[in-house]
Design an enzyme around this catalytic site. Structure first.
Site, PDB file in Angstrom:
ATOM      1  N   GLU A 521       0.848  -1.185   0.000  1.00 18.26           N
ATOM      2  CA  GLU A 521       0.000   0.000   0.000  1.00 18.26           C
ATOM      3  C   GLU A 521       0.887   1.239   0.000  1.00 18.26           C
ATOM      4  O   GLU A 521       1.167   1.793  -1.039  1.00 18.26           O
ATOM      5  CB  GLU A 521      -0.941  -0.023   1.204  1.00 18.26           C
ATOM      6  CG  GLU A 521      -1.906   1.141   1.194  1.00 18.26           C
ATOM      7  CD  GLU A 521      -3.258   0.807   1.789  1.00 18.26           C
ATOM      8  OE1 GLU A 521      -3.432  -0.278   2.342  1.00 18.26           O
ATOM      9  OE2 GLU A 521      -4.145   1.667   1.681  1.00 18.26           O
ATOM     10  N   GLU A 807      -2.460   0.521  13.238  1.00 16.22           N
ATOM     11  CA  GLU A 807      -3.550   1.039  12.402  1.00 16.22           C
ATOM     12  C   GLU A 807      -4.890   0.866  13.105  1.00 16.22           C
ATOM     13  O   GLU A 807      -5.721   1.767  13.121  1.00 16.22           O
ATOM     14  CB  GLU A 807      -3.567   0.257  11.077  1.00 16.22           C
ATOM     15  CG  GLU A 807      -4.721   0.617  10.163  1.00 16.22           C
ATOM     16  CD  GLU A 807      -4.618  -0.086   8.824  1.00 16.22           C
ATOM     17  OE1 GLU A 807      -4.032  -1.187   8.785  1.00 16.22           O
ATOM     18  OE2 GLU A 807      -5.115   0.460   7.824  1.00 16.22           O
TER      19      GLU A 807
HETATM   20  C1  BGC Z   1      -5.108   3.112   4.681  1.00 18.53           C
HETATM   21  C2  BGC Z   1      -5.503   4.228   5.580  1.00 18.53           C
HETATM   22  C3  BGC Z   1      -6.369   5.142   4.803  1.00 18.53           C
HETATM   23  C4  BGC Z   1      -7.605   4.360   4.514  1.00 18.53           C
HETATM   24  C5  BGC Z   1      -8.714   5.120   3.905  1.00 18.53           C
HETATM   25  C6  BGC Z   1      -6.322   2.362   4.320  1.00 18.53           C
HETATM   26  O1  BGC Z   1      -6.080   1.294   3.514  1.00 18.53           O
HETATM   27  O2  BGC Z   1      -4.110   2.332   5.212  1.00 18.53           O
HETATM   28  O3  BGC Z   1      -4.646   4.691   6.468  1.00 18.53           O
HETATM   29  O4  BGC Z   1      -6.589   6.393   5.301  1.00 18.53           O
HETATM   30  O5  BGC Z   1      -7.316   3.177   3.808  1.00 18.53           O
HETATM   31  O6  BGC Z   1      -9.763   4.376   3.613  1.00 18.53           O
END
Ligand code: BGC
Length: 926
Positions: A521, A807
């Site tokens: 990502e 997260e």
């Molecule tokens: C990310 C986040 C992001 C989010 C938004 C995720 O996959 O890791 O930090 O803000 O998606 O939907």
């Protein structure tokens, strides 16, 4: 009007305050000589000589020397050790010289008083001209502070082309990476040489067998469609008279590597990579030689090198058998490899608009210290498991010894271990962080070049003999930034929480602000930095890296017609068609605002104005007549709201308990308010008024729609959640009604008490819940939330052994297993935004006016802490608060440091002002 928080409810704690030393409070220093009214001076040879000295000088927002910057009249700042007196002056001297510009000297005297972003006091720099500056207090015999700055080349002076391999390559992935080389004749003694370097892809430059500079992952990630950055290096000492060799290793990087999730997308910007190098050399006879990468003079050649596969996330394979000894040295015989895989052929040009090559606008990514393994254990199958004790962005340099030709060593990396003790790689998804080394039978040190990994644990398999810590170096990587913020307290868990936020920031400031550094990502998600920007700008000087990123945000806004979810934008999965969403889009206002509050520089606001203006205009068009942002979106997830609140199921992070339209409206109101302050700072009266009245309209609609009941039994919002009350208070949405603010605070405190101290906010509410509690006088509840170790809470993560911010609140579940969600990272900075309350609430240090011209000293003592301290390097110098409960527990002794040029305000002393110097105050505890 910029906000003035002096009268805010931050000072609502009711400790009794005793002013212990009136002298100190009138602005005198605690220490330092006082001679005839001149503070800090000594008597020497019949004269008083000032002890005050200029301790550091900076150019724009760089610390230290800077080569190749776009500014031709860069602003200067300097710090003082000691406090200059009224009327003191500084001498700014410059020695200038360029490749084609003869040496000149100049100097100017300026008042000592203004020392922050002072206009360039000389004629503008010519392109590629160097200035060696020194700044000294007039009348001081101390060494002057010095710095070196050099302007970039002008766009029309760039003659080099991008060049790369001419052979045909696989369409995606597993492409064999090229080496590019040439030899040049330097027909005299070189006295000054500069290499201007860029790449479509990634590049590492070598001259005569040595690596140029220490930067990695250059030229970094920008919206390549619109710009790629050029980096300048002083290579004078690397060249000699006669034949010299230039060599370049190229990588796929962000240019054509696979980017993002759901399988990712390769070749986002192009399918061919190339290096652009322009070398300019001045000889001792004054002659200037210029060498350009090109495909037409047939002296630039490419061959397949030892890197046979490379992907930023997935890892690299290095086949040492393909090394060509001496390839980057003069006299190398390119014909010896004829007919083999490493054959040298003329390069081909990779076409790219030269006018899109821009001088680097930020510092490079570099190694920033090391982590030593805390354990190395050998598994039954001979694989070594290493624990580096710290999760972060890092890379291992491994001593390959005792290997036979063809032997393979493999390195894998992960943030955490699964319950069976193996590396947890599921959460990495496709970004498997797997590197392979194939030996040529010779001992060597090896580190992959064009990858970056986020990990704490690693396995090494195929390693012969005993692996000890002496056989590896694990270097931490992030963009080079000046550290500006610290926090410490008597609570070790809190200290670890702060350190975790810091590590997550470092891990995710690698060329641009990303969400996470490990899985497939690593995108510049706008919402994450929206919420973390105030914390980031306290901890480090982020002006350049975030300023550079905001340039890209503007590019993508123009390209996408709105602010996309992440910048640079890649059309991934459900996110392929950007639509305006709150928080993520609001970053275009919040990020410049946070930086401005920290450094007071209006230039970044100017630069961001169109971005801000167009965002507000766009969303204004989506509001319902009552000002609420409740428009349905076409893309499947809709507003992300209070993303990842703990009530959301692992597989659906958008299922938060707070209404999405409430969250969206609150954040857009915040944007309008900040935009009106920004307009005011830029002298745009009309827009200031428009945004202020838009804010009022939204606020009125917000109250009408979301305040359900407000009678003697108390306030209820339509979303009766911590997030709803926190946003309403922190964004001032109830301002004008003390009763409403107090009721919201009361309800928020009640919800915290009812939850038993458990957190219930996601990304959106988390930064604001503690400030909202403390602003309404609920210090105890703020501490109970902060200090809880139950799941979910900040300290739950710490108690579970986290070394970075996760997260999800429960990325690791209470039973020690990993959250089953497909999106589970252990290194996201968003929830670490709480660190800002450690600085402002516990430490009590908060900027009140842009650039810390005025700041508050207002610590909230509580939570069983007996001491705490925080410091921040403001544009004026260090501001610091240390407090300690005294021995009999009756009072708090507070030591305050105020830098020269700034004023501290102590709300608890009836708004008493402290001027430059050190002060001791005492606050009685009730
Ligand atoms: C990310 C986040 C992001 C989010 C938004 C995720 O996959 O890791 O930090 O803000 O998606 O939907």
């Amino acid at each position: 009007m910029v906000p003035n928080k002096e009268n805010s409810t931050m000072n609502s704690h009711n400790d009794e305050v005793v002013d212990t030393k009136n002298d100190y409070l009138s602005g005198e220093r605690v220490s330092g000589a006082q001679v005839n009214g001149v503070r800090g001076a000594h008597y020497c040879g019949g004269e008083y000589v000032s002890d005050v000295r200029v301790s550091a000088v900076r150019v724009e927002h760089y610390s230290g020397d800077v080569l190749g910057i776009a500014h031709t009249s860069p602003r200067l700042s300097w710090d003082y050790e000691g406090i200059p007196t009224q009327g003191d002056r500084v001498l700014v001297s410059v020695v200038r010289e360029g490749v084609e510009v003869a040496r000149t000297q100049d100097s100017v005297e300026l008042p000592a008083q203004s020392h922050v972003l002072v206009d360039w006091p000389f004629d503008p720099l010519a392109p590629r001209e160097e200035a060696r500056l020194s700044v000294q207090l007039v009348g001081s015999d101390a060494q002057p502070a010095a710095v070196r700055v050099e302007s970039s080349m002008a766009a029309w002076e760039l003659n080099a082309d991008f060049v790369g391999p001419a052979w045909s390559e696989p369409e995606t992935d597993h492409r064999h990476l090229p080496l590019v080389r040439t030899e040049i004749n330097v027909s005299g003694k070189p006295v000054r040489a500069r290499l201007y370097l860029s790449a479509l892809g990634l590049v590492e430059a070598h001259i005569n067998g040595h690596t140029v500079g220490e930067d990695v992952l250059n030229p970094g990630w920008t919206v390549y469609r619109d710009r790629v950055e050029q980096w300048a290096y002083d290579v004078t000492d690397m060249l000699h008279e006669g034949t010299n060799a230039l060599g370049f290793l190229l990588g796929d990087g962000w240019w054509r590597g696979r980017l993002g999730f759901d399988g990712g997308i390769p070749n986002v910007y192009g399918d061919r990579i190339g290096v652009q190098a322009q070398l300019e050399v001045r000889l001792d006879n004054g002659q200037v030689l210029k060498f350009y990468s090109n495909a037409w003079d047939e002296t630039w050649h490419a061959a397949r090198g030892p890197i046979v596969r490379s992907d930023l996330y997935e890892g690299e394979t290095y086949d040492a058998r393909l090394e060509q000894k001496g390839w980057d040295e003069p006299g190398f015989d390119e014909t010896t490899t004829q007919g083999t895989i490493g054959q040298w052929d003329p390069v081909a040009e990779v076409v790219y608009d030269q006018y899109k090559v821009k001088p680097a606008s930020k510092e490079a990514v570099r190694a920033q210290g090391e982590n030593r393994p805390v354990s190395i254990s050998k598994q039954a199958d001979g694989t070594y498991l290493l624990d580096f004790g710290q999760n972060c962005s890092q890379l291992i340099n491994l001593h390959m010894k005792g290997l036979k030709t063809g032997d393979v060593v493999e390195l894998r990396h992960a943030e955490v271990l699964d319950s069976d003790g193996s590396l947890a790689t599921r959460t990495l998804r496709r970004g498997q962080q797997h590197n392979t080394y194939i030996s040529n039978g010779q001992d060597a040190w090896w580190q992959p070049r064009f990858v970056m990994h986020g990990f704490r644990y690693a396995t090494i398999s195929g390693y012969p003999g005993e692996l000890t810590a002496d056989n590896l170096v694990c270097s931490v990587y992030h963009t080079t930034m000046r550290r500006t913020g610290w926090f410490n307290s008597s609570n070790t868990l809190l200290n670890r929480l702060h350190s975790n936020a810091l590590w997550s920031m470092k891990s995710n400031f690698v060329s641009l602000p990303t969400d996470c550094p490990q899985r497939d990502e690593r995108m510049g998600w706008t919402g994450d930095i929206d919420l973390f920007a105030p914390t980031a700008s306290y901890l480090y000087d982020v002006h350049n890296i975030l300023g550079s990123w905001l340039t890209d945000v503007r590019s993508e806004q123009l390209n996408c017609g709105t602010v996309p979810f992440f910048v640079p934008f890649v059309p991934l999965g459900v996110w392929a068609k950007p639509e305006a969403i709150a928080i993520w889009g609001d970053a275009v206002v919040a990020v410049p605002w946070a930086i401005y509050m920290d450094d007071g520089d209006t230039q970044l606001l100017e630069q961001s104005w169109d971005l801000i203006h167009d965002w507000i205009a766009e969303v204004e068009g989506y509001l319902s007549p009552d000002g609420v942002w409740d428009r349905k979106l076409r893309y499947p997830l809709g507003q992300l709201g209070d993303w990842l609140d703990p009530s959301a199921p692992p597989e659906d992070p958008t299922q938060a308990i707070t209404q999405k339209e409430l969250v969206a409206t609150a954040f857009f109101a915040r944007s309008c308010k900040q935009a009106s302050y920004i307009a005011a700072a830029l002298g745009k009266g009309e827009e200031e008024e428009h945004y202020a009245s838009l804010y009022e309209r939204i606020r009125t609609g917000y109250i009408a729609r979301f305040v359900q009941r407000n009678d003697h039994t108390g306030l209820r919002m339509t979303s009766d959640t911590q997030c709803a009350y926190a946003l309403s208070i922190a964004f001032g949405l109830f301002e004008g009604s003390e009763r409403l603010v107090a009721a919201a605070g009361e309800r928020l405190a009640n919800l915290v008490r009812e939850s038993g101290g458990k957190v219930s906010t996601g990304f959106a509410g988390t930064p604001y819940v503690l400030p909202a509690l403390s602003a309404t006088g609920h210090i105890q509840e703020a501490y109970s939330l902060l200090l809880s170790t139950q799941c979910p809470s900040w300290l739950y993560q710490v108690a579970m052994g986290a070394t970075t911010t996760w997260e999800r609140w429960d990325s690791l579940l209470p039973d020690g297993s990993i959250n089953p969600g497909g999106m589970t990272s252990f290194n996201h900075y968003a929830l670490g935004s709480v660190a800002q309350w450690l600085h402002t609430g516990i430490g009590g240090l908060e900027s009140l006016e842009p650039g810390w011209k005025r700041f508050a000293v207002n610590p909230f003592v509580g939570g069983g802490l007996d001491h705490a301290s925080t410091a921040h390097i403001t544009p004026f110098g260090q501001a610091r608060v240390d407090w300690k409960i005294n021995d009999d527990g009756s009072a708090v002794d507070v030591h305050v440091e105020v830098p020269y040029g700034s004023t501290a305000v102590v709300p608890a002393l009836d708004g008493k002002e402290l001027t430059a110097g050190e002060h001791n105050i005492k606050i009685k505890l009730s």
